[in-house]
Write a protein that holds these residues in place. Structure first.
Motif, PDB file in Angstrom:
ATOM      1  N   LEU A  47       0.841  -1.200   0.000  1.00 47.39           N
ATOM      2  CA  LEU A  47       0.000   0.000   0.000  1.00 47.39           C
ATOM      3  C   LEU A  47       0.875   1.249   0.000  1.00 47.39           C
ATOM      4  CD1 LEU A  47      -2.897   1.273   0.331  1.00 47.39           C
ATOM      5  CD2 LEU A  47      -2.451   1.217   2.805  1.00 47.39           C
ATOM      6  N   ILE A  48       1.954   1.204   0.765  1.00 40.93           N
ATOM      7  CA  ILE A  48       2.859   2.356   0.846  1.00 40.93           C
ATOM      8  C   ILE A  48       3.758   2.428  -0.383  1.00 40.93           C
ATOM      9  CG2 ILE A  48       4.782   3.348   2.139  1.00 40.93           C
ATOM     10  CD1 ILE A  48       3.535   2.174   4.683  1.00 40.93           C
ATOM     11  N   ARG A  49       4.370   1.307  -0.743  1.00 42.22           N
ATOM     12  CA  ARG A  49       5.373   1.316  -1.815  1.00 42.22           C
ATOM     13  C   ARG A  49       4.752   1.534  -3.195  1.00 42.22           C
ATOM     14  NH1 ARG A  49       7.385  -3.320  -0.856  1.00 42.22           N
ATOM     15  NH2 ARG A  49       6.118  -4.460  -2.370  1.00 42.22           N
ATOM     16  N   GLU A  50       3.663   0.847  -3.493  1.00 43.37           N
ATOM     17  CA  GLU A  50       3.106   0.901  -4.842  1.00 43.37           C
ATOM     18  C   GLU A  50       1.952   1.888  -4.992  1.00 43.37           C
ATOM     19  OE1 GLU A  50       2.276  -2.881  -6.579  1.00 43.37           O
ATOM     20  OE2 GLU A  50       4.132  -3.800  -5.834  1.00 43.37           O
ATOM     21  N   PHE A  51       1.148   2.029  -3.945  1.00 44.70           N
ATOM     22  CA  PHE A  51      -0.002   2.926  -4.035  1.00 44.70           C
ATOM     23  C   PHE A  51       0.259   4.269  -3.356  1.00 44.70           C
ATOM     24  CE2 PHE A  51      -1.853  -1.281  -4.659  1.00 44.70           C
ATOM     25  CZ  PHE A  51      -2.652  -1.061  -5.763  1.00 44.70           C
ATOM     26  N   ARG A  52       1.452   4.430  -2.759  1.00 45.94           N
ATOM     27  CA  ARG A  52       1.886   5.690  -2.170  1.00 45.94           C
ATOM     28  C   ARG A  52       0.862   6.242  -1.191  1.00 45.94           C
ATOM     29  NH1 ARG A  52       6.344   4.989  -2.001  1.00 45.94           N
ATOM     30  NH2 ARG A  52       6.790   7.186  -1.629  1.00 45.94           N
ATOM     31  N   SER A  53       0.298   5.354  -0.384  1.00 47.12           N
ATOM     32  CA  SER A  53      -0.725   5.752   0.582  1.00 47.12           C
ATOM     33  C   SER A  53      -0.444   5.104   1.923  1.00 47.12           C
ATOM     34  CB  SER A  53      -2.124   5.340   0.102  1.00 47.12           C
ATOM     35  OG  SER A  53      -2.448   5.990  -1.108  1.00 47.12           O
ATOM     36  N   GLY A  54      -0.870   5.782   2.989  1.00 48.31           N
ATOM     37  CA  GLY A  54      -0.750   5.252   4.334  1.00 48.31           C
ATOM     38  C   GLY A  54      -1.888   5.764   5.177  1.00 48.31           C
ATOM     39  N   VAL A  55      -1.778   5.568   6.473  1.00 48.68           N
ATOM     40  CA  VAL A  55      -2.825   6.029   7.384  1.00 48.68           C
ATOM     41  C   VAL A  55      -2.196   6.673   8.613  1.00 48.68           C
ATOM     42  CG1 VAL A  55      -4.569   4.362   6.654  1.00 48.68           C
ATOM     43  CG2 VAL A  55      -2.972   3.749   8.471  1.00 48.68           C
ATOM     44  N   VAL A  56      -2.917   7.616   9.171  1.00 47.43           N
ATOM     45  CA  VAL A  56      -2.560   8.243  10.443  1.00 47.43           C
ATOM     46  C   VAL A  56      -3.746   8.062  11.378  1.00 47.43           C
ATOM     47  CG1 VAL A  56      -1.997  10.406  11.603  1.00 47.43           C
ATOM     48  CG2 VAL A  56      -1.046   9.932   9.334  1.00 47.43           C
ATOM     49  N   ILE A  57      -3.508   7.476  12.540  1.00 46.27           N
ATOM     50  CA  ILE A  57      -4.598   7.247  13.491  1.00 46.27           C
ATOM     51  C   ILE A  57      -5.015   8.570  14.115  1.00 46.27           C
ATOM     52  CG2 ILE A  57      -5.332   6.013  15.569  1.00 46.27           C
ATOM     53  CD1 ILE A  57      -4.757   4.205  13.218  1.00 46.27           C
ATOM     54  N   LEU A  58      -6.326   8.839  14.097  1.00 46.29           N
ATOM     55  CA  LEU A  58      -6.863  10.055  14.701  1.00 46.29           C
ATOM     56  C   LEU A  58      -7.335   9.821  16.129  1.00 46.29           C
ATOM     57  CD1 LEU A  58      -8.956  11.557  11.757  1.00 46.29           C
ATOM     58  CD2 LEU A  58      -6.591  12.054  12.401  1.00 46.29           C
ATOM     59  N   ASN A  59      -8.121   8.773  16.331  1.00 49.63           N
ATOM     60  CA  ASN A  59      -8.574   8.497  17.684  1.00 49.63           C
ATOM     61  C   ASN A  59      -8.922   7.024  17.848  1.00 49.63           C
ATOM     62  OD1 ASN A  59     -11.061   9.488  16.089  1.00 49.63           O
ATOM     63  ND2 ASN A  59     -11.985   8.492  17.855  1.00 49.63           N
ATOM     64  N   GLN A  60      -8.897   6.583  19.100  1.00 49.61           N
ATOM     65  CA  GLN A  60      -9.188   5.192  19.436  1.00 49.61           C
ATOM     66  C   GLN A  60      -9.992   5.130  20.727  1.00 49.61           C
ATOM     67  OE1 GLN A  60      -4.970   3.944  19.360  1.00 49.61           O
ATOM     68  NE2 GLN A  60      -5.592   2.377  17.904  1.00 49.61           N
ATOM     69  N   HIS A  61     -10.805   4.101  20.814  1.00 51.03           N
ATOM     70  CA  HIS A  61     -11.560   3.818  22.039  1.00 51.03           C
ATOM     71  C   HIS A  61     -11.276   2.378  22.427  1.00 51.03           C
ATOM     72  CE1 HIS A  61     -14.796   3.681  24.984  1.00 51.03           C
ATOM     73  NE2 HIS A  61     -15.248   2.591  24.395  1.00 51.03           N
ATOM     74  N   VAL A  62     -10.854   2.172  23.665  1.00 51.93           N
ATOM     75  CA  VAL A  62     -10.558   0.831  24.184  1.00 51.93           C
ATOM     76  C   VAL A  62     -11.484   0.570  25.358  1.00 51.93           C
ATOM     77  CG1 VAL A  62      -8.797  -0.710  25.116  1.00 51.93           C
ATOM     78  CG2 VAL A  62      -8.141   1.090  23.500  1.00 51.93           C
ATOM     79  N   GLU A  63     -12.086  -0.607  25.393  1.00 49.17           N
ATOM     80  CA  GLU A  63     -13.010  -0.944  26.480  1.00 49.17           C
ATOM     81  C   GLU A  63     -12.759  -2.374  26.944  1.00 49.17           C
ATOM     82  OE1 GLU A  63     -16.719  -2.150  23.511  1.00 49.17           O
ATOM     83  OE2 GLU A  63     -16.648  -0.179  24.466  1.00 49.17           O
ATOM     84  N   PHE A  64     -13.172  -2.643  28.167  1.00 45.81           N
ATOM     85  CA  PHE A  64     -12.968  -3.951  28.780  1.00 45.81           C
ATOM     86  C   PHE A  64     -14.310  -4.447  29.320  1.00 45.81           C
ATOM     87  CE2 PHE A  64      -9.067  -1.535  28.912  1.00 45.81           C
ATOM     88  CZ  PHE A  64      -8.119  -2.444  28.455  1.00 45.81           C
ATOM     89  N   PRO A  65     -15.102  -5.152  28.502  1.00 42.23           N
ATOM     90  CA  PRO A  65     -16.450  -5.546  28.899  1.00 42.23           C
ATOM     91  C   PRO A  65     -16.525  -6.557  30.039  1.00 42.23           C
ATOM     92  CG  PRO A  65     -16.164  -5.663  26.509  1.00 42.23           C
ATOM     93  CD  PRO A  65     -14.807  -5.509  27.110  1.00 42.23           C
TER      94      PRO A  65
END
Length: 271
Positions: A47-65
């Protein structure tokens, strides 16, 4: 529904005395993302090498049910739910579940911003969208036009902090990813260091130290600006009592410069 399930053998590195470590849950989100993308869309390096795209995480939610500890099983399942692209591929959302005997004992959801790399010589990037050739590999149910709401909890009105503190740290290389910017899975660990320092300080409210022994209920993380290897920062922490719960709010800001906010961590656990 396209999912991925990976069996994870239990070892002592994954757990604290009461529950799976937050850092490990966040680490499984990266493993889960890469596994799902490789199976159904495109491998992350490609995805990075050939499609020149990546991701940056904006926010996350973690829970423990539910409670789950080191001795409760020999292995558990990492279940990776379908990736959903919003806004023509601007934002990506995904949920990751840790499952034993059919029950979820920890889960994380993430919202990521797609970025397009500017050239083939480094990792400099700007906000963008998934290339059409990648979007075409997603199923119709995995492509949604409306943008998701960014999730961060708000404090109950009229709450006053019962404690405040400041903790400083430096971003080390082992806390970074391949582009030598900080890796999001360690941001919760930076907040944990701030929480521990405040709770163990001389004269600290007894509720803070007692809180170190209790499992988390949930953690929310918002990432606003990256940091890079050997950068220094400070964590400004405020603690609130909400009934029997303690709420810890950590803001990570640059130790030098214009006090730029890099991340906010909101932790809730029983007092």
């Amino acid at each position: 529904m396209r999912t991925v399930e990976l069996e994870i053998p239990i070892d002592t590195r994954l757990f604290g005395p009461r529950q799976v470590l937050v850092r490990e849950v966040l680490g499984f989100t990266m493993t889960g993302w890469a596994a799902w993308m490789r199976k159904y869309v495109v491998a992350f390096p490609k995805l990075i090498r050939e499609f020149r795209s990546g991701v940056v995480i904006l926010n996350q939610h973690v829970e423990f049910p539910r409670e789950f500890g080191f001795f409760d099983a020999e292995a558990f399942t990492l279940r990776v739910c379908p990736l959903v692209a919003h806004g023509n591929g601007r934002l990506l959302c995904q949920r990751y579940e840790l499952v034993v005997d059919g029950e979820v004992f920890a889960a994380a959801s993430a919202v990521a911003r797609v970025v397009n790399l500017l050239d083939d010589k480094g990792f400099d990037a700007r906000p963008g969208t998934l290339p059409s050739a990648v979007m075409e590999r997603l199923e119709a149910t995995e492509r949604v036009v409306p943008l998701p709401k960014r999730r961060m909890p708000t404090l109950p009105e009229a709450l006053e902090p019962i404690a405040t503190g400041t903790h400083t740290f430096r971003v080390e290389r082992h806390q970074c990813e391949v582009a030598e910017q900080w890796c999001y899975i360690d941001v919760a660990s930076h907040a944990e260091s701030a929480r521990t320092e405040l709770a163990l300080a001389t004269g600290a409210d007894k509720r803070l130290r007692a809180g170190l022994k209790r499992p988390f209920k949930s953690i929310d993380l918002a990432y606003t600006n990256p940091m890079f290897v050997f950068d220094t920062a400070k964590i400004e922490t405020k603690v609130f009592a909400d009934g029997e719960d303690l709420l810890w709010v950590h803001q990570i800001v640059s130790a030098i410069g214009a006090e730029r906010v890099h991340a906010t961590v909101f932790e809730r656990h029983a007092a």
